[in-house]
Design a protein around this motif. Structure first.
Motif, PDB file in Angstrom:
ATOM      1  N   HIS A  94      53.185  81.051  35.297  1.00 43.66           N
ATOM      2  CA  HIS A  94      52.036  80.901  34.419  1.00 43.66           C
ATOM      3  C   HIS A  94      51.707  82.252  33.802  1.00 43.66           C
ATOM      4  CE1 HIS A  94      51.648  77.135  36.634  1.00 43.66           C
ATOM      5  NE2 HIS A  94      51.016  76.702  35.568  1.00 43.66           N
ATOM      6  N   VAL A 114      53.067  77.972  30.504  1.00 49.62           N
ATOM      7  CA  VAL A 114      54.180  78.114  31.436  1.00 49.62           C
ATOM      8  C   VAL A 114      55.321  78.784  30.672  1.00 49.62           C
ATOM      9  CG1 VAL A 114      55.851  76.914  32.894  1.00 49.62           C
ATOM     10  CG2 VAL A 114      53.497  76.070  32.735  1.00 49.62           C
ATOM     11  N   SER A 134      55.514  76.446  27.367  1.00 50.00           N
ATOM     12  CA  SER A 134      54.986  75.098  27.287  1.00 50.00           C
ATOM     13  C   SER A 134      53.593  75.069  27.877  1.00 50.00           C
ATOM     14  CB  SER A 134      55.902  74.098  28.022  1.00 50.00           C
ATOM     15  OG  SER A 134      55.967  74.433  29.392  1.00 50.00           O
ATOM     16  N   ARG A 135      52.911  73.994  27.590  1.00 49.92           N
ATOM     17  CA  ARG A 135      51.586  73.801  28.193  1.00 49.92           C
ATOM     18  C   ARG A 135      51.788  73.401  29.655  1.00 49.92           C
ATOM     19  NH1 ARG A 135      47.479  72.604  24.199  1.00 49.92           N
ATOM     20  NH2 ARG A 135      48.431  72.555  22.147  1.00 49.92           N
ATOM     21  N   PRO A 136      50.895  73.800  30.535  1.00 47.22           N
ATOM     22  CA  PRO A 136      50.996  73.355  31.931  1.00 47.22           C
ATOM     23  C   PRO A 136      50.746  71.844  32.002  1.00 47.22           C
ATOM     24  CG  PRO A 136      49.191  74.943  31.673  1.00 47.22           C
ATOM     25  CD  PRO A 136      49.790  74.706  30.321  1.00 47.22           C
ATOM     26  N   LEU A 137      51.351  71.209  32.983  1.00 50.02           N
ATOM     27  CA  LEU A 137      51.111  69.789  33.187  1.00 50.02           C
ATOM     28  C   LEU A 137      49.653  69.579  33.569  1.00 50.02           C
ATOM     29  CD1 LEU A 137      54.309  68.850  35.214  1.00 50.02           C
ATOM     30  CD2 LEU A 137      53.850  68.428  32.793  1.00 50.02           C
ATOM     31  N   GLN A 138      49.097  68.456  33.167  1.00 54.94           N
ATOM     32  CA  GLN A 138      47.717  68.141  33.517  1.00 54.94           C
ATOM     33  C   GLN A 138      47.567  68.133  35.036  1.00 54.94           C
ATOM     34  OE1 GLN A 138      45.207  68.016  31.572  1.00 54.94           O
ATOM     35  NE2 GLN A 138      46.309  68.075  29.647  1.00 54.94           N
ATOM     36  N   ALA A 140      47.994  70.592  36.963  1.00 59.52           N
ATOM     37  CA  ALA A 140      48.853  71.582  37.617  1.00 59.52           C
ATOM     38  C   ALA A 140      48.081  72.891  37.751  1.00 59.52           C
ATOM     39  CB  ALA A 140      50.135  71.789  36.811  1.00 59.52           C
TER      40      ALA A 140
END
Length: 144
Positions: A94, A114, A134-138, A140
């Protein structure tokens, strides 16, 4: 249904087009080829046909595939040279979005993203470092 090049297999037609893009510099050395999904849509071909085309380019040493990372355009070599490509991926981590990434992802500066880095080496020499964000997973770790 016959293809425009009905005298040769469909995968050869796709390989010829990709080879042309590589040789003309449209897809430069060290860059990723489009994904299999993109190529199947573009050429209206099955995944197996696209894989055959990529395998043909790999045999010609125009591309190299790094498991889980994709297929990269190989760097030009001198006639008769042998080469070995290695892709060394890092573990996802992150990172806070800087101003440029914040604008791209339409988030506030400092928002968590990420990052995965992949180092592409040819014959043991680093040729490129590719960073994928990328965006972090919801739900996460992005909610720190």
């Amino acid at each position: 249904m016959p293809t425009p090049h009905h005298r040769q297999p469909r995968y050869r037609t796709i390989a010829d087009e990709l080879r042309s893009r590589i040789e003309s510099g449209v897809i430069p050395p060290g860059s990723l080829l489009p994904t299999e999904a993109s190529l199947t849509a573009e050429f209206r071909a099955s995944r197996g046909t696209v894989r055959q085309a990529i395998a043909s380019l790999r045999e010609e040493r125009l591309v190299a595939t790094a498991h889980g990372r994709g297929t990269y355009v190989a760097f030009p070599l001198e006639q008769g040279d042998e080469f070995e490509t290695t892709s060394i991926p890092s573990s996802p981590r992150h990172v806070p979005a800087d101003e440029e990434l914040a604008a791209i992802f339409d988030v506030e500066t400092g928002s968590p993203l990420v990052e995965v880095r992949s180092v592409l080496q040819v014959n043991g020499n680093t040729e490129s470092v590719i960073c994928i964000y990328s965006r972090p997973l919801q739900g996460a770790a992005g909610q720190e």
